[in-house]
Design a protein around this motif. Structure first.
Motif, PDB file in Angstrom:
ATOM      1  N   ASP A  94       0.826  -1.203   0.000  1.00  0.00           N
ATOM      2  CA  ASP A  94       0.000   0.000   0.000  1.00  0.00           C
ATOM      3  C   ASP A  94       0.867   1.263   0.000  1.00  0.00           C
ATOM      4  O   ASP A  94       0.573   2.227   0.690  1.00  0.00           O
ATOM      5  CB  ASP A  94      -0.920  -0.004   1.218  1.00  0.00           C
ATOM      6  CG  ASP A  94      -2.097   0.941   1.019  1.00  0.00           C
ATOM      7  OD1 ASP A  94      -2.469   1.180  -0.137  1.00  0.00           O
ATOM      8  OD2 ASP A  94      -2.615   1.447   2.022  1.00  0.00           O
ATOM      9  N   GLY A  95       1.966   1.216  -0.769  1.00  0.00           N
ATOM     10  CA  GLY A  95       2.832   2.380  -0.871  1.00  0.00           C
ATOM     11  C   GLY A  95       3.702   2.627   0.334  1.00  0.00           C
ATOM     12  O   GLY A  95       4.337   3.672   0.436  1.00  0.00           O
ATOM     13  N   ARG A  96       3.730   1.672   1.268  1.00  0.00           N
ATOM     14  CA  ARG A  96       4.525   1.855   2.483  1.00  0.00           C
ATOM     15  C   ARG A  96       5.640   0.832   2.601  1.00  0.00           C
ATOM     16  O   ARG A  96       5.492  -0.316   2.201  1.00  0.00           O
ATOM     17  CB  ARG A  96       3.628   1.782   3.715  1.00  0.00           C
ATOM     18  CG  ARG A  96       2.895   3.081   3.987  1.00  0.00           C
ATOM     19  CD  ARG A  96       2.055   3.046   5.262  1.00  0.00           C
ATOM     20  NE  ARG A  96       0.879   2.203   5.131  1.00  0.00           N
ATOM     21  CZ  ARG A  96       0.792   0.986   5.659  1.00  0.00           C
ATOM     22  NH1 ARG A  96       1.794   0.514   6.357  1.00  0.00           N
ATOM     23  NH2 ARG A  96      -0.296   0.280   5.499  1.00  0.00           N
ATOM     24  N   VAL A  97       6.759   1.280   3.210  1.00  0.00           N
ATOM     25  CA  VAL A  97       7.916   0.426   3.432  1.00  0.00           C
ATOM     26  C   VAL A  97       8.219   0.407   4.919  1.00  0.00           C
ATOM     27  O   VAL A  97       8.084   1.425   5.605  1.00  0.00           O
ATOM     28  CB  VAL A  97       9.150   0.975   2.673  1.00  0.00           C
ATOM     29  CG1 VAL A  97      10.404   0.209   3.069  1.00  0.00           C
ATOM     30  CG2 VAL A  97       8.934   0.898   1.171  1.00  0.00           C
ATOM     31  N   SER A  98       8.608  -0.754   5.439  1.00  0.00           N
ATOM     32  CA  SER A  98       8.983  -0.852   6.857  1.00  0.00           C
ATOM     33  C   SER A  98      10.368  -0.258   7.058  1.00  0.00           C
ATOM     34  O   SER A  98      11.364  -0.811   6.610  1.00  0.00           O
ATOM     35  CB  SER A  98       8.980  -2.316   7.292  1.00  0.00           C
ATOM     36  OG  SER A  98       9.640  -2.440   8.546  1.00  0.00           O
ATOM     37  N   LEU A  99      10.413   0.880   7.750  1.00  0.00           N
ATOM     38  CA  LEU A  99      11.710   1.530   7.967  1.00  0.00           C
ATOM     39  C   LEU A  99      12.632   0.717   8.882  1.00  0.00           C
ATOM     40  O   LEU A  99      13.841   0.661   8.637  1.00  0.00           O
ATOM     41  CB  LEU A  99      11.498   2.939   8.525  1.00  0.00           C
ATOM     42  CG  LEU A  99      10.886   3.933   7.528  1.00  0.00           C
ATOM     43  CD1 LEU A  99      10.768   5.314   8.154  1.00  0.00           C
ATOM     44  CD2 LEU A  99      11.722   4.000   6.267  1.00  0.00           C
ATOM     45  N   PRO A 100      12.117   0.113   9.954  1.00  0.00           N
ATOM     46  CA  PRO A 100      13.000  -0.720  10.793  1.00  0.00           C
ATOM     47  C   PRO A 100      13.669  -1.821   9.980  1.00  0.00           C
ATOM     48  O   PRO A 100      14.796  -2.215  10.263  1.00  0.00           O
ATOM     49  CB  PRO A 100      12.046  -1.320  11.837  1.00  0.00           C
ATOM     50  CG  PRO A 100      10.919  -0.340  11.919  1.00  0.00           C
ATOM     51  CD  PRO A 100      10.769   0.200  10.528  1.00  0.00           C
ATOM     52  N   GLU A 101      12.957  -2.288   8.963  1.00  0.00           N
ATOM     53  CA  GLU A 101      13.473  -3.406   8.177  1.00  0.00           C
ATOM     54  C   GLU A 101      14.361  -2.968   7.022  1.00  0.00           C
ATOM     55  O   GLU A 101      15.388  -3.567   6.742  1.00  0.00           O
ATOM     56  CB  GLU A 101      12.291  -4.210   7.623  1.00  0.00           C
ATOM     57  CG  GLU A 101      12.671  -5.558   7.054  1.00  0.00           C
ATOM     58  CD  GLU A 101      11.423  -6.385   6.727  1.00  0.00           C
ATOM     59  OE1 GLU A 101      11.584  -7.478   6.180  1.00  0.00           O
ATOM     60  OE2 GLU A 101      10.310  -5.916   7.011  1.00  0.00           O
ATOM     61  N   PHE A 102      13.966  -1.878   6.342  1.00  0.00           N
ATOM     62  CA  PHE A 102      14.684  -1.480   5.134  1.00  0.00           C
ATOM     63  C   PHE A 102      15.354  -0.104   5.223  1.00  0.00           C
ATOM     64  O   PHE A 102      16.005   0.323   4.286  1.00  0.00           O
ATOM     65  CB  PHE A 102      13.731  -1.501   3.930  1.00  0.00           C
ATOM     66  CG  PHE A 102      13.136  -2.845   3.650  1.00  0.00           C
ATOM     67  CD1 PHE A 102      13.894  -3.849   3.055  1.00  0.00           C
ATOM     68  CD2 PHE A 102      11.821  -3.126   4.003  1.00  0.00           C
ATOM     69  CE1 PHE A 102      13.347  -5.099   2.800  1.00  0.00           C
ATOM     70  CE2 PHE A 102      11.262  -4.373   3.747  1.00  0.00           C
ATOM     71  CZ  PHE A 102      12.028  -5.363   3.148  1.00  0.00           C
ATOM     72  N   GLY A 103      15.165   0.579   6.351  1.00  0.00           N
ATOM     73  CA  GLY A 103      15.770   1.901   6.494  1.00  0.00           C
ATOM     74  C   GLY A 103      17.289   1.830   6.498  1.00  0.00           C
ATOM     75  O   GLY A 103      17.866   0.878   6.999  1.00  0.00           O
ATOM     76  N   TRP A 104      17.912   2.846   5.935  1.00  0.00           N
ATOM     77  CA  TRP A 104      19.376   2.870   5.812  1.00  0.00           C
ATOM     78  C   TRP A 104      19.990   3.570   7.021  1.00  0.00           C
ATOM     79  O   TRP A 104      19.653   4.711   7.311  1.00  0.00           O
ATOM     80  CB  TRP A 104      19.760   3.592   4.520  1.00  0.00           C
ATOM     81  CG  TRP A 104      21.238   3.754   4.325  1.00  0.00           C
ATOM     82  CD1 TRP A 104      22.200   2.823   4.578  1.00  0.00           C
ATOM     83  CD2 TRP A 104      21.906   4.910   3.824  1.00  0.00           C
ATOM     84  NE1 TRP A 104      23.436   3.329   4.258  1.00  0.00           N
ATOM     85  CE2 TRP A 104      23.294   4.599   3.801  1.00  0.00           C
ATOM     86  CE3 TRP A 104      21.490   6.168   3.384  1.00  0.00           C
ATOM     87  CZ2 TRP A 104      24.256   5.509   3.359  1.00  0.00           C
ATOM     88  CZ3 TRP A 104      22.437   7.066   2.940  1.00  0.00           C
ATOM     89  CH2 TRP A 104      23.822   6.733   2.928  1.00  0.00           C
ATOM     90  N   GLN A 105      20.905   2.879   7.704  1.00  0.00           N
ATOM     91  CA  GLN A 105      21.655   3.484   8.811  1.00  0.00           C
ATOM     92  C   GLN A 105      23.106   3.680   8.377  1.00  0.00           C
ATOM     93  O   GLN A 105      23.883   2.740   8.431  1.00  0.00           O
ATOM     94  CB  GLN A 105      21.622   2.585  10.046  1.00  0.00           C
ATOM     95  CG  GLN A 105      20.492   2.835  11.026  1.00  0.00           C
ATOM     96  CD  GLN A 105      19.114   2.577  10.449  1.00  0.00           C
ATOM     97  OE1 GLN A 105      18.575   3.420   9.805  1.00  0.00           O
ATOM     98  NE2 GLN A 105      18.568   1.406  10.685  1.00  0.00           N
ATOM     99  N   PRO A 106      23.490   4.902   7.948  1.00  0.00           N
ATOM    100  CA  PRO A 106      24.866   5.156   7.473  1.00  0.00           C
ATOM    101  C   PRO A 106      25.886   4.910   8.592  1.00  0.00           C
ATOM    102  O   PRO A 106      25.576   5.174   9.732  1.00  0.00           O
ATOM    103  CB  PRO A 106      24.868   6.625   7.098  1.00  0.00           C
ATOM    104  CG  PRO A 106      23.437   7.021   6.971  1.00  0.00           C
ATOM    105  CD  PRO A 106      22.671   6.113   7.861  1.00  0.00           C
TER     106      PRO A 106
END
Length: 106
Positions: A94-106
């Motif tokens: 639904d146009g949403r992404v799980s940030l905990p799962e796919f978020g980028w931590q530089p």
DNA sequence: TGTATGACCCCAA
DNA sequence: GTTGGGGCCATAC
């Protein structure tokens, strides 16, 4: 913000976006912060909007802070971005992404 | 100069 | 989980 800053910032935005790893996503505000220009999230969006159609930059890995694709629900560009995200293994519902799962931590 | 418009962000309820 | 409101800042006119 000087005109030199703007030119520099646009270039940094391209560099940072190019740094986002395959299979990960980052937010507009995150990009702005990494460039040293907090509160310029909207500028990041405005800059990405100017990218040519055939750009090699992974612009599709940039979404808003809530983990949602920023395009209008009915837009063609939204459909294309979601397609490209899924193509590299990112789950989009639904146009949403799980940030905990796919978020980028530089 | 003034106003409107975004591929935005944050927080309270 | 949602919604509303305030804040933000470059651009276009």
């Amino acid at each position: 913000m000087s005109t030199e800053d703007r030119a520099h910032l646009s270039e940094m935005i391209w560099q940072v976006v190019a740094t986002i790893p395959h299979g990960r996503v980052a937010s507009y505000g995150q990009i702005a912060r990494l460039c040293g220009f907090p509160r310029h999230a909207r500028y990041v969006g405005a800059t990405l909007k100017q990218l040519p159609e055939d750009s090699e930059l992974p612009w599709h890995r940039v979404i808003n802070a809530k983990g949602e694709v920023a395009f209008r629900a009915d837009s063609e560009q939204r459909r294309r971005q979601i397609e490209r995200l899924r193509a590299e293994g990112i789950a989009v519902s639904d146009g949403r992404v799980s940030l905990p799962e796919f978020g980028w931590q530089p």
